[in-house]
Design a protein around this motif. Sequence first.
Motif, PDB file in Angstrom:
ATOM      1  N   ARG A 190      16.070  78.461  96.383  1.00  0.00           N
ATOM      2  CA  ARG A 190      15.931  77.246  95.575  1.00  0.00           C
ATOM      3  C   ARG A 190      17.261  76.767  95.031  1.00  0.00           C
ATOM      4  O   ARG A 190      17.507  75.566  94.913  1.00  0.00           O
ATOM      5  CB  ARG A 190      14.970  77.505  94.420  1.00  0.00           C
ATOM      6  N   ALA A 191      18.135  77.708  94.672  1.00  0.00           N
ATOM      7  CA  ALA A 191      19.359  77.316  93.980  1.00  0.00           C
ATOM      8  C   ALA A 191      20.473  78.323  94.220  1.00  0.00           C
ATOM      9  O   ALA A 191      20.228  79.496  94.504  1.00  0.00           O
ATOM     10  CB  ALA A 191      19.113  77.175  92.477  1.00  0.00           C
ATOM     11  N   ILE A 192      21.709  77.836  94.082  1.00  0.00           N
ATOM     12  CA  ILE A 192      22.914  78.662  94.114  1.00  0.00           C
ATOM     13  C   ILE A 192      23.645  78.451  92.796  1.00  0.00           C
ATOM     14  O   ILE A 192      23.902  77.311  92.388  1.00  0.00           O
ATOM     15  CB  ILE A 192      23.830  78.267  95.285  1.00  0.00           C
ATOM     16  N   ASP A 202      24.273  74.818  78.282  1.00  0.00           N
ATOM     17  CA  ASP A 202      23.146  74.229  78.994  1.00  0.00           C
ATOM     18  C   ASP A 202      22.113  75.303  79.307  1.00  0.00           C
ATOM     19  O   ASP A 202      22.435  76.484  79.460  1.00  0.00           O
ATOM     20  CB  ASP A 202      23.598  73.582  80.303  1.00  0.00           C
ATOM     21  N   ARG A 203      20.870  74.868  79.443  1.00  0.00           N
ATOM     22  CA  ARG A 203      19.784  75.746  79.856  1.00  0.00           C
ATOM     23  C   ARG A 203      19.225  75.226  81.173  1.00  0.00           C
ATOM     24  O   ARG A 203      18.817  74.066  81.273  1.00  0.00           O
ATOM     25  CB  ARG A 203      18.680  75.779  78.802  1.00  0.00           C
ATOM     26  N   LEU A 204      19.256  76.076  82.177  1.00  0.00           N
ATOM     27  CA  LEU A 204      18.718  75.726  83.489  1.00  0.00           C
ATOM     28  C   LEU A 204      17.377  76.418  83.672  1.00  0.00           C
ATOM     29  O   LEU A 204      17.292  77.644  83.612  1.00  0.00           O
ATOM     30  CB  LEU A 204      19.660  76.202  84.606  1.00  0.00           C
ATOM     31  N   LEU A 205      16.343  75.644  83.906  1.00  0.00           N
ATOM     32  CA  LEU A 205      15.039  76.225  84.200  1.00  0.00           C
ATOM     33  C   LEU A 205      14.803  76.082  85.695  1.00  0.00           C
ATOM     34  O   LEU A 205      14.510  74.995  86.200  1.00  0.00           O
ATOM     35  CB  LEU A 205      13.938  75.526  83.407  1.00  0.00           C
ATOM     36  N   LEU A 206      14.976  77.177  86.411  1.00  0.00           N
ATOM     37  CA  LEU A 206      14.828  77.187  87.868  1.00  0.00           C
ATOM     38  C   LEU A 206      13.517  77.890  88.183  1.00  0.00           C
ATOM     39  O   LEU A 206      13.412  79.111  88.107  1.00  0.00           O
ATOM     40  CB  LEU A 206      16.014  77.904  88.513  1.00  0.00           C
ATOM     41  N   GLY A 207      12.497  77.086  88.516  1.00  0.00           N
ATOM     42  CA  GLY A 207      11.152  77.638  88.584  1.00  0.00           C
ATOM     43  C   GLY A 207      10.755  78.038  87.178  1.00  0.00           C
ATOM     44  O   GLY A 207      10.763  77.233  86.252  1.00  0.00           O
TER      45      GLY A 207
END
Length: 222
Positions: free
Chosen positions: A54-56, A104-109
């Motif tokens: 999904r992400a790198i 920052d806050r990353l919500l990945l799934g």
Amino acid sequence: MIYDHYTLRMSYHLFINYTYLIVEPNSGHAIVVDPAWELDKITQQLEKAHANLRAILLTHSHYDHVNLVPTLSDWMQPDVFMSQKEIDASGFRCKRLHAVNDKDRLLLGELPFHCLLTPGHTAGSMCFQLEKSLFTGDTLFTEGCGACPVPGGSPEAMYLSMQRLKAEIKDDVRIFPGHSFGMSPGQTMGHLCKNNIYLQLNREHFIRFRMRKNQQGLFDFQ
């Protein structure tokens, strides 16, 4: 929160890197941190976990941390995240590149990553925290800290980054660096605070020791 975490030791000539693959079993989403070499190891673990990339997450722009980004981007089309400061300073570009900033806050799934800007090794180096795991790239190692090469590096900035991590990261958080020099990744911050000399020096001694002469070269990280 439940996730599986794979530590992949990547070797390429004289460069040995750790790449981390994080898989959320419920959704099958996967995130890779600093994909370096050996594409087959990453794909094997993705297949084993029945996961989709999904992400790198990129801690910084040096070649030995971003080498596989173009290949993975073309093949699996993940989103790619790097600090805005690093993008601006390095000129790094790739497909689906997104800039992130300090705090920052990353919500990945369902996986929440917190972004901590930690310049010193490069102008925009960033650490990513997922619960009790902190992925530090070339900022903080178990045994030392990253070099501060010119241009981009700064021992003064590195000292402040070390102090920030020491103040903000709890003792039970496990540290997963981009390189290791004897000890396996995943030691606690409490262990590093007691045993990593760079977390114990004052500003003057830190800068003097980090920039001491007669080091072997850029990749003499300790």
